[in-house]
Design a protein around this motif. Sequence first.
Motif, PDB file in Angstrom:
ATOM      1  N   GLN A  60       5.011   9.455   0.183  1.00  0.00           N
ATOM      2  CA  GLN A  60       5.679  10.372   1.114  1.00  0.00           C
ATOM      3  C   GLN A  60       5.523  11.815   0.640  1.00  0.00           C
ATOM      4  OE1 GLN A  60       9.359   8.076   0.934  1.00  0.00           O
ATOM      5  NE2 GLN A  60       9.375   8.004   3.170  1.00  0.00           N
ATOM      6  N   TYR A  61       5.651  12.021  -0.659  1.00  0.00           N
ATOM      7  CA  TYR A  61       5.462  13.363  -1.218  1.00  0.00           C
ATOM      8  C   TYR A  61       4.020  13.819  -1.016  1.00  0.00           C
ATOM      9  CZ  TYR A  61       5.253  17.223  -4.468  1.00  0.00           C
ATOM     10  OH  TYR A  61       5.059  18.464  -5.019  1.00  0.00           O
ATOM     11  N   LEU A  62       3.066  12.940  -1.302  1.00  0.00           N
ATOM     12  CA  LEU A  62       1.651  13.294  -1.142  1.00  0.00           C
ATOM     13  C   LEU A  62       1.290  13.581   0.316  1.00  0.00           C
ATOM     14  CD1 LEU A  62      -0.040  10.776  -3.590  1.00  0.00           C
ATOM     15  CD2 LEU A  62       0.172  13.257  -3.878  1.00  0.00           C
ATOM     16  N   ALA A  63       2.025  12.979   1.246  1.00  0.00           N
ATOM     17  CA  ALA A  63       1.784  13.201   2.669  1.00  0.00           C
ATOM     18  C   ALA A  63       2.421  14.500   3.158  1.00  0.00           C
ATOM     19  CB  ALA A  63       2.312  12.020   3.485  1.00  0.00           C
ATOM     20  N   GLY A  64       3.102  15.205   2.266  1.00  0.00           N
ATOM     21  CA  GLY A  64       3.681  16.489   2.644  1.00  0.00           C
ATOM     22  C   GLY A  64       5.144  16.442   3.032  1.00  0.00           C
ATOM     23  N   ASP A  65       5.759  15.281   2.976  1.00  0.00           N
ATOM     24  CA  ASP A  65       7.171  15.150   3.335  1.00  0.00           C
ATOM     25  C   ASP A  65       8.026  15.765   2.232  1.00  0.00           C
ATOM     26  OD1 ASP A  65       9.763  14.389   3.943  1.00  0.00           O
ATOM     27  OD2 ASP A  65       9.285  12.273   4.253  1.00  0.00           O
ATOM     28  N   ARG A  66       8.753  16.809   2.570  1.00  0.00           N
ATOM     29  CA  ARG A  66       9.636  17.465   1.606  1.00  0.00           C
ATOM     30  C   ARG A  66      11.092  17.424   2.080  1.00  0.00           C
ATOM     31  NH1 ARG A  66       5.147  17.091  -0.149  1.00  0.00           N
ATOM     32  NH2 ARG A  66       3.999  18.622  -1.378  1.00  0.00           N
ATOM     33  N   ARG A  67      11.390  16.487   2.992  1.00  0.00           N
ATOM     34  CA  ARG A  67      12.754  16.385   3.519  1.00  0.00           C
ATOM     35  C   ARG A  67      13.743  15.849   2.497  1.00  0.00           C
ATOM     36  NH1 ARG A  67      11.684  12.714   8.430  1.00  0.00           N
ATOM     37  NH2 ARG A  67      10.116  12.026   6.955  1.00  0.00           N
ATOM     38  N   GLU A  68      13.252  15.211   1.462  1.00  0.00           N
ATOM     39  CA  GLU A  68      14.108  14.744   0.378  1.00  0.00           C
ATOM     40  C   GLU A  68      13.334  14.862  -0.925  1.00  0.00           C
ATOM     41  OE1 GLU A  68      14.427  10.209  -0.031  1.00  0.00           O
ATOM     42  OE2 GLU A  68      14.102  10.457   2.121  1.00  0.00           O
ATOM     43  N   PRO A  69      14.027  14.834  -2.059  1.00  0.00           N
ATOM     44  CA  PRO A  69      13.347  14.998  -3.353  1.00  0.00           C
ATOM     45  C   PRO A  69      12.636  13.709  -3.776  1.00  0.00           C
ATOM     46  CG  PRO A  69      15.706  14.771  -3.693  1.00  0.00           C
ATOM     47  CD  PRO A  69      15.487  14.799  -2.202  1.00  0.00           C
ATOM     48  N   HIS A  70      11.475  13.459  -3.158  1.00  0.00           N
ATOM     49  CA  HIS A  70      10.760  12.206  -3.375  1.00  0.00           C
ATOM     50  C   HIS A  70      10.355  11.986  -4.829  1.00  0.00           C
ATOM     51  CE1 HIS A  70      10.632  10.967   0.762  1.00  0.00           C
ATOM     52  NE2 HIS A  70      10.144  12.143   1.133  1.00  0.00           N
ATOM     53  N   LEU A  71       9.969  13.033  -5.535  1.00  0.00           N
ATOM     54  CA  LEU A  71       9.536  12.837  -6.917  1.00  0.00           C
ATOM     55  C   LEU A  71      10.700  12.401  -7.805  1.00  0.00           C
ATOM     56  CD1 LEU A  71       6.987  15.746  -7.373  1.00  0.00           C
ATOM     57  CD2 LEU A  71       6.549  13.333  -6.812  1.00  0.00           C
ATOM     58  N   GLY A  72      11.875  12.956  -7.605  1.00  0.00           N
ATOM     59  CA  GLY A  72      13.054  12.520  -8.351  1.00  0.00           C
ATOM     60  C   GLY A  72      13.417  11.078  -8.035  1.00  0.00           C
ATOM     61  N   HIS A  73      13.281  10.696  -6.763  1.00  0.00           N
ATOM     62  CA  HIS A  73      13.561   9.318  -6.373  1.00  0.00           C
ATOM     63  C   HIS A  73      12.524   8.373  -6.970  1.00  0.00           C
ATOM     64  CE1 HIS A  73      16.671   9.834  -3.054  1.00  0.00           C
ATOM     65  NE2 HIS A  73      16.466  11.039  -3.537  1.00  0.00           N
ATOM     66  N   ALA A  74      11.272   8.789  -6.973  1.00  0.00           N
ATOM     67  CA  ALA A  74      10.217   7.962  -7.576  1.00  0.00           C
ATOM     68  C   ALA A  74      10.478   7.788  -9.071  1.00  0.00           C
ATOM     69  CB  ALA A  74       8.844   8.590  -7.340  1.00  0.00           C
ATOM     70  N   ALA A  75      10.839   8.872  -9.743  1.00  0.00           N
ATOM     71  CA  ALA A  75      11.118   8.802 -11.182  1.00  0.00           C
ATOM     72  C   ALA A  75      12.303   7.884 -11.458  1.00  0.00           C
ATOM     73  CB  ALA A  75      11.375  10.202 -11.742  1.00  0.00           C
ATOM     74  N   TRP A  76      13.339   7.979 -10.645  1.00  0.00           N
ATOM     75  CA  TRP A  76      14.502   7.103 -10.832  1.00  0.00           C
ATOM     76  C   TRP A  76      14.084   5.643 -10.707  1.00  0.00           C
ATOM     77  CZ3 TRP A  76      16.762   3.075  -8.444  1.00  0.00           C
ATOM     78  CH2 TRP A  76      17.957   2.628  -8.990  1.00  0.00           C
ATOM     79  N   ASN A  77      13.293   5.332  -9.695  1.00  0.00           N
ATOM     80  CA  ASN A  77      12.848   3.958  -9.503  1.00  0.00           C
ATOM     81  C   ASN A  77      12.002   3.470 -10.673  1.00  0.00           C
ATOM     82  OD1 ASN A  77      13.508   2.578  -6.755  1.00  0.00           O
ATOM     83  ND2 ASN A  77      13.249   4.746  -6.289  1.00  0.00           N
ATOM     84  N   LEU A  78      11.166   4.334 -11.236  1.00  0.00           N
ATOM     85  CA  LEU A  78      10.365   3.933 -12.396  1.00  0.00           C
ATOM     86  C   LEU A  78      11.249   3.669 -13.610  1.00  0.00           C
ATOM     87  CD1 LEU A  78       7.305   6.305 -12.010  1.00  0.00           C
ATOM     88  CD2 LEU A  78       7.377   3.829 -11.600  1.00  0.00           C
ATOM     89  N   LEU A  79      12.244   4.530 -13.839  1.00  0.00           N
ATOM     90  CA  LEU A  79      13.167   4.300 -14.953  1.00  0.00           C
ATOM     91  C   LEU A  79      13.960   3.011 -14.742  1.00  0.00           C
ATOM     92  CD1 LEU A  79      14.468   7.924 -15.558  1.00  0.00           C
ATOM     93  CD2 LEU A  79      12.882   6.619 -16.990  1.00  0.00           C
ATOM     94  N   ALA A  80      14.389   2.759 -13.528  1.00  0.00           N
ATOM     95  CA  ALA A  80      15.125   1.531 -13.237  1.00  0.00           C
ATOM     96  C   ALA A  80      14.222   0.309 -13.398  1.00  0.00           C
ATOM     97  CB  ALA A  80      15.714   1.589 -11.828  1.00  0.00           C
ATOM     98  N   ALA A  81      12.930   0.442 -13.086  1.00  0.00           N
ATOM     99  CA  ALA A  81      11.985  -0.672 -13.275  1.00  0.00           C
ATOM    100  C   ALA A  81      11.843  -1.006 -14.762  1.00  0.00           C
ATOM    101  CB  ALA A  81      10.625  -0.333 -12.662  1.00  0.00           C
ATOM    102  N   ILE A  82      11.806   0.008 -15.609  1.00  0.00           N
ATOM    103  CA  ILE A  82      11.750  -0.221 -17.054  1.00  0.00           C
ATOM    104  C   ILE A  82      13.006  -0.969 -17.498  1.00  0.00           C
ATOM    105  CG2 ILE A  82      11.786   0.913 -19.314  1.00  0.00           C
ATOM    106  CD1 ILE A  82      10.129   3.204 -17.973  1.00  0.00           C
ATOM    107  N   HIS A  83      14.148  -0.550 -16.987  1.00  0.00           N
ATOM    108  CA  HIS A  83      15.435  -1.180 -17.296  1.00  0.00           C
ATOM    109  C   HIS A  83      15.412  -2.647 -16.862  1.00  0.00           C
ATOM    110  CE1 HIS A  83      19.869  -0.654 -17.952  1.00  0.00           C
ATOM    111  NE2 HIS A  83      19.926  -1.665 -17.110  1.00  0.00           N
TER     112      HIS A  83
END
Length: 107
Positions: A60-83
């Motif tokens: 979504q971020y790569l497609a230009g969508d900036r309506r929400e903080p996609h990179l922060g959400h992606a990072a959260w999901n990656l950290l939760a995946a490690i957990h």
Amino acid sequence: TGAVRSDTCEEFRYDLISPIGLREVARACAEGAAKYSDFNWERGMPVHDLLNHAIAHVYQYLAGDRREPHLGHAAWNLLAAIHSDELWPHLNDGHLRGPGCTAPAEP
């Protein structure tokens, strides 16, 4: 000063974590807590679901969508995946590819 400190933290460099990136992960935590309740995710989320959401946010971020903080959400999901990978391996059985990219066995 003569103060002494252990060197047990040398394996981990917390001082090198971006405060900006960490702020965005904290923002994602606050949004999730407001929407689903504190610690809701610690009831258990499988890695494949977390990775799917992380990848979706990146695209979504790569497609230009900036309506929400996609990179922060992606990072959260990656950290939760490690957990999840470390604490809840049973949630991940049968859902993740194996060595050599082999598909998981059918249930």
